[in-house]
Design an enzyme around this catalytic site. Structure first.
Site, short mmCIF file in Angstrom:
data_model
loop_
_atom_site.label_atom_id
_atom_site.label_comp_id
_atom_site.label_asym_id
_atom_site.label_seq_id
_atom_site.Cartn_x
_atom_site.Cartn_y
_atom_site.Cartn_z
N HIS A 15 0.86 -1.18 0.00
CA HIS A 15 0.00 0.00 0.00
C HIS A 15 0.90 1.23 0.00
CE1 HIS A 15 -2.77 3.01 1.70
NE2 HIS A 15 -3.78 2.21 1.37
N ASP A 39 3.28 -3.80 8.05
CA ASP A 39 2.00 -3.12 7.85
C ASP A 39 0.91 -4.14 8.17
OD1 ASP A 39 -0.37 -2.07 6.91
OD2 ASP A 39 0.33 -1.69 4.87
N GLN A 93 -4.31 -4.90 7.17
CA GLN A 93 -5.25 -5.89 6.64
C GLN A 93 -5.17 -7.24 7.35
OE1 GLN A 93 -7.59 -5.17 4.57
NE2 GLN A 93 -6.90 -3.15 3.91
N LYS A 141 -10.44 -0.33 10.46
CA LYS A 141 -10.58 -1.56 9.67
C LYS A 141 -10.96 -2.76 10.54
CE LYS A 141 -7.24 0.00 6.19
NZ LYS A 141 -8.16 0.32 5.10
N CYS A 182 -4.76 2.38 -3.73
CA CYS A 182 -3.52 2.94 -3.16
C CYS A 182 -2.34 1.99 -3.39
CB CYS A 182 -3.67 3.25 -1.67
SG CYS A 182 -4.90 4.52 -1.33
#
Length: 404
Positions: free
Chosen positions: A121, A198, A201, A224, A362
């Protein structure tokens, strides 16, 4: 897991869009909020609203307890070794930028290496790209396999003794790839590098144990994972955070301010300048309570089963191209319909009450690797059902026929 029962906890899902019951398949962009989160934030503003760490009055004490209580929940949720390793931020983007802006310049020089992938991302791509430009470091990429996966072997071949930082998503927000974080951490550490993950997700969808992964930094967002927008988390190993300089200065983060120099508070407060995101932290804590009540193992199992069902149903549609591995444990399917622009697909689906995402997500470097300017993405969460997937599949068939 009873997704229909779970859906009743989300007020926004009980509505019609364009005359059809809402099917929300855009949770990778932002998840919906259960009533428990909404009520927790409402209660804070109605009963406890005050600034934290400063006042000795009752409201201030209650607000501080709620804020620090949320930090303790986060530490437990990702199994951090201590609460001082949990820094509240505005989101994943801010958390990753803190590492790039504070830790990065202290270890990088000309000829050193930052290793990432093309699937990242932009939040985990641009900070490292710009850091490389500022420091003269070399930006390197672990090659992707044909299905988008990253292999341990390619990571071994890319990370070298010149590598100082490895930054990679736990889960791709486009292809649903789950990267071998624990093995990559081992490779990075053997070469003297740190691993930045990261987790935007991954955290909402599976049990995360940062100590088991042995990552050095881990970033994620509240919105999220059923929490509010505007709140995120940076986890960092204490030894690393202690030697890092703050990048935002002002109230809350100081120890002593002199005319010509100042000193900073201990962890984690030196990274939380200004009035903190108090209500957001309260909401995030309530979201963690909600997810833990359902069980992260149950959520992951549900998504794995529903992802398999979605892959099966969508693969039956003639002219559809699905990106990423055919088997996946994360409920995310990115695709294109032949000769139909993804924005047109999303628009037609919306007319049937189905919300999906269309665009480059993104991830422009990844789009170029996929040889696609943009894609459509349906993303699943704990409140989705097979009936939602059936409606998606039927609407895609109708969309295809409409543009034929």
């Amino acid at each position: 897991m009873n997704s229909e029962w779970i859906k009743e906890h989300f007020p926004i899902l009980n509505q019609e869009i364009n005359g059809h019951p809402l099917v929300y398949l855009d949770s990778a962009a932002t998840a919906q909020k259960p009533r428990a989160v909404i009520e927790a934030m409402k209660h804070y503003y109605e009963w406890d609203n005050a600034n934290v760490h400063r006042g000795v009055h009752t409201l201030g004490s209650r607000a501080t307890d709620a804020y620090e209580g949320a930090r303790e929940k986060v530490a437990r949720f990702i199994n951090a070794a201590r609460t001082q390793e949990i820094i509240f931020t505005r989101g994943t983007t801010t958390a990753l930028n803190i590492v790039a802006s504070s830790y990065g310049p202290s270890v990088l020089g000309e000829g050193d290496e930052i290793v990432i992938t093309q699937m990242e991302h932009h939040s985990n791509f641009i900070p490292w790209q710009q850091l490389a430009l500022r420091t003269g470091a070399t930006l390197k990429f672990i090659p992707l396999q044909a299905d988008g996966n990253v292999t341990v072997e390619e990571a071994e071949n890319t990370i070298t003794s010149r590598t100082k930082i490895v930054a990679i998503a736990y889960v791709s927000n486009v292809m649903g790839v789950v990267n071998p974080i624990k093995q990559i951490a081992d490779i990075a550490h053997r070469h003297g590098a740190v691993l930045v993950v990261d987790g935007a997700q991954s955290t909402p969808h599976m049990k995360v144990d940062v100590q088991d992964l042995d990552c050095d930094f881990y970033a994620f967002s509240g919105h999220k994972m059923c929490g509010p927008t505007g709140i995120g988390v940076l986890y960092g190993k204490k030894a690393l955070l202690e030697v890092m300089a703050p990048i935002e200065f002002g109230g809350e983060m100081i120890d002593d301010v002199g005319l010509y120099d100042s000193t900073w508070k201990e962890l984690p407060y030196k990274f939380e300048g200004g009035t903190p995101i108090i209500a957001g932290a309260v909401g995030l804590g309530a979201a963690i309570d909600f997810l833990e009540e359902i069980g992260m193992d149950n959520i992951e199992r549900h998504e794995t089963e529903l992802a398999a069902y979605a892959m099966g149903r969508l693969s039956e549609i003639e002219g559809i191209q699905i990106y990423g591995p055919r088997e996946r444990s994360v409920g995310l399917v990115t695709f294109n319909l032949q000769d139909v622009h993804p924005h047109d697909v999303a628009t037609v689906l919306d007319s049937s009450g189905i919300a999906i995402r269309a665009g480059h997500h993104c991830c422009q470097p990844l789009m170029r690797w996929l040889k696609a300017s943009s894609t459509a993405r349906a993303s699943i969460y704990l409140y989705n059902t097979e009936a939602d997937i059936d409606r998606l599949a039927a609407a895609l068939v109708q969309t295809k026929e409409y543009f034929a």
